[in-house]
Design a protein around this motif. Structure first.
Motif, mmCIF file in Angstrom:
data_model
loop_
_atom_site.group_PDB
_atom_site.id
_atom_site.type_symbol
_atom_site.label_atom_id
_atom_site.label_comp_id
_atom_site.label_asym_id
_atom_site.label_seq_id
_atom_site.Cartn_x
_atom_site.Cartn_y
_atom_site.Cartn_z
ATOM 1 N N THR A 2 0.837 -1.201 0.000
ATOM 2 C CA THR A 2 0.000 0.000 0.000
ATOM 3 C C THR A 2 0.869 1.247 0.000
ATOM 4 O OG1 THR A 2 -1.568 -1.245 1.339
ATOM 5 C CG2 THR A 2 -1.936 1.113 1.159
ATOM 6 N N GLU A 3 0.510 2.190 -0.870
ATOM 7 C CA GLU A 3 1.303 3.423 -0.969
ATOM 8 C C GLU A 3 0.889 4.412 0.119
ATOM 9 O OE1 GLU A 3 2.031 7.229 -3.944
ATOM 10 O OE2 GLU A 3 0.855 5.529 -4.672
ATOM 11 N N ARG A 4 1.886 4.907 0.850
ATOM 12 C CA ARG A 4 1.624 5.929 1.865
ATOM 13 C C ARG A 4 1.635 7.306 1.219
ATOM 14 N NH1 ARG A 4 4.395 4.757 7.771
ATOM 15 N NH2 ARG A 4 3.538 2.666 8.050
ATOM 16 N N ILE A 5 0.546 8.045 1.436
ATOM 17 C CA ILE A 5 0.440 9.394 0.880
ATOM 18 C C ILE A 5 1.007 10.409 1.870
ATOM 19 C CG2 ILE A 5 -1.197 11.190 0.152
ATOM 20 C CD1 ILE A 5 -1.036 8.965 -1.835
ATOM 21 N N LYS A 34 -2.960 5.511 0.322
ATOM 22 C CA LYS A 34 -3.642 5.957 -0.900
ATOM 23 C C LYS A 34 -5.048 5.365 -0.972
ATOM 24 C CE LYS A 34 -2.941 6.282 -5.913
ATOM 25 N NZ LYS A 34 -2.952 7.736 -5.976
ATOM 26 N N GLY A 35 -6.042 6.237 -1.192
ATOM 27 C CA GLY A 35 -7.412 5.800 -1.403
ATOM 28 C C GLY A 35 -8.195 5.399 -0.170
ATOM 29 N N GLU A 36 -7.597 5.515 1.029
ATOM 30 C CA GLU A 36 -8.312 5.073 2.236
ATOM 31 C C GLU A 36 -8.904 6.261 3.003
ATOM 32 O OE1 GLU A 36 -6.204 3.342 5.530
ATOM 33 O OE2 GLU A 36 -4.830 5.040 5.703
ATOM 34 N N GLN A 202 -15.297 10.121 -3.231
ATOM 35 C CA GLN A 202 -13.989 9.497 -3.013
ATOM 36 C C GLN A 202 -13.717 8.414 -4.047
ATOM 37 O OE1 GLN A 202 -13.502 7.236 0.651
ATOM 38 N NE2 GLN A 202 -11.311 7.636 0.671
ATOM 39 N N SER A 203 -14.737 7.618 -4.342
ATOM 40 C CA SER A 203 -14.555 6.551 -5.337
ATOM 41 C C SER A 203 -14.378 7.124 -6.742
ATOM 42 C CB SER A 203 -15.750 5.590 -5.300
ATOM 43 O OG SER A 203 -16.927 6.250 -5.712
ATOM 44 N N ARG A 225 -9.593 2.820 8.669
ATOM 45 C CA ARG A 225 -8.846 2.721 9.932
ATOM 46 C C ARG A 225 -9.258 3.865 10.851
ATOM 47 N NH1 ARG A 225 -3.519 3.579 9.980
ATOM 48 N NH2 ARG A 225 -3.557 4.714 8.007
ATOM 49 N N VAL A 226 -9.052 3.666 12.156
ATOM 50 C CA VAL A 226 -9.439 4.665 13.155
ATOM 51 C C VAL A 226 -8.273 4.897 14.108
ATOM 52 C CG1 VAL A 226 -11.084 5.250 14.990
ATOM 53 C CG2 VAL A 226 -11.853 3.894 13.037
#
Length: 348
Positions: A2-5, A34-36, A202-203, A225-226
């Motif tokens: 997963t790419e970290r933004i 990314k995307g979350e 978002q989508s 995530r929280v």
């Protein structure tokens, strides 16, 4: 992988006041993929808004970043000049502020306010900018947009104004969207519409969202995530299912126990008030309000204990030598549900 933004590391922020230095943010670290959607939850005054305003470079004049870094594509935003941040704000990282009533300029037409980021960041001429402003007004669900683009903020309802604020934030298709309690002033029906709208957008534009709220119920269907904040610190973080159904920190128990559910017959308030951050406590900041506090909680700050690969909580109750405690009935019910969910997943 997963790419970290975005990567916030060991952030500390103090505020200089007449009474002394308020240690508002105390060693906060988190990342955004990314995307979350990452939700940051906690009571008022826990440091949620200050943390995200530091990402935008919008801290008050009396704020001082003591240490830490905010990496956006490996560039530290804390080292950027105001001019450099102006080129990032609105284009790469945008923010929906808490109150749509005060976020809009009452003297400017709505179309002008939505078009402004396009003229600045995308260098569009006025005609093209207004055309795109019209398109995003339709996208966020403003009816009769052709006429309403020439209206002023006072001619819209609270829910419509919030949609316009979202339109302004999204018009340049930012990579990161920070939503600071975007539904606080709205009634439940409009709140649900705004949350559905944000998920839908978002989508469509593939933006990553940091969603700030004091209401855990709002993030249930919104977040991936929280991170739970208390007294300027993150005290627990995990996936949305881990925080909702397998919470480990007594503060998270308290937040969930104060939430209405179909199975709960009464709501339990968390007793007491958060600590004074002019002089933060030495040990666990939640110790004074924690019915399960031990002697060590007042003396030593707990480290993060690993619950799973994605779930960590800073509470001495997770230490191998800690006594076993029975949390509130609602939390026990959630734990049982979590075990059942996991068993079903393993079977399939």
């Amino acid at each position: 992988m997963t790419e970290r933004i975005l990567d916030v590391k060991n952030l500390r922020i103090d505020f200089h006041t007449y009474a002394g230095e308020v240690k508002a943010i105390r060693d906060v670290s988190f990342h955004l993929n990314k995307g979350e959607t990452l939700a940051i939850v906690g009571e008022s005054g826990s440091g949620k808004s200050v943390t995200t305003k530091s990402i935008m470079g919008l801290l008050a004049n009396n704020a001082k970043v003591v240490s830490g870094s905010i990496l956006y594509h490996d560039q530290d935003l804390l080292k950027k000049s105001e001019k450099e941040m102006q080129n990032i704000r609105g284009k790469d990282i945008a923010m929906i502020f808490q109150d749509p009533m005060t976020s809009l300029d009452p003297t400017m037409k709505i179309g002008q306010q939505i078009a402004e980021p396009l003229i600045k960041h995308k260098h569009l001429d006025k005609k093209k900018a207004w055309q795109q402003a019209l398109e995003i007004m339709k996208l966020v669900g403003i009816n009769d947009a052709e006429k309403r683009i020439n209206n002023y903020p006072h001619q819209f309802s609270g829910g419509q104004r919030q949609r316009i604020v979202i339109a302004i934030a999204l018009v340049c298709y930012p990579e990161v969207l920070i939503a600071d309690e975007p539904t606080t002033a709205l009634d439940v029906t409009i709140q649900a519409q705004i949350l559905d709208l944000m998920k839908d957008l978002q989508s469509k534009i593939e933006t990553s969202i940091i969603f700030i709220t004091h209401d855990l119920g709002v993030v249930a269907g919104m977040a991936d995530r929280v991170a739970v904040m208390y007294a300027g610190e993150i005290i627990e973080y995990g996936t949305v299912d881990e925080i909702f159904y397998n919470p480990q920190h007594p503060y998270t128990w308290g937040l969930l126990n104060s939430m209405p559910t179909l199975s709960s017959t009464k709501l339990e308030a968390i007793p007491g008030t958060p600590p004074d951050l002019l002089d933060p406590p030495k040990g666990d900041p939640f110790a004074a309000r924690n019915p399960f506090a031990m002697k060590i909680d007042a003396e030593q700050k707990p480290p993060f204990f690993k619950v799973s690969e994605t779930h960590y909580a800073a509470t001495w109750l997770l230490h191998p030598n800690a006594p076993k405690v029975t949390p509130p009935d609602e939390i026990v019910r959630r734990w049982q549900l979590y075990r059942k969910m996991n068993n079903q997943t393993q079977v399939h």
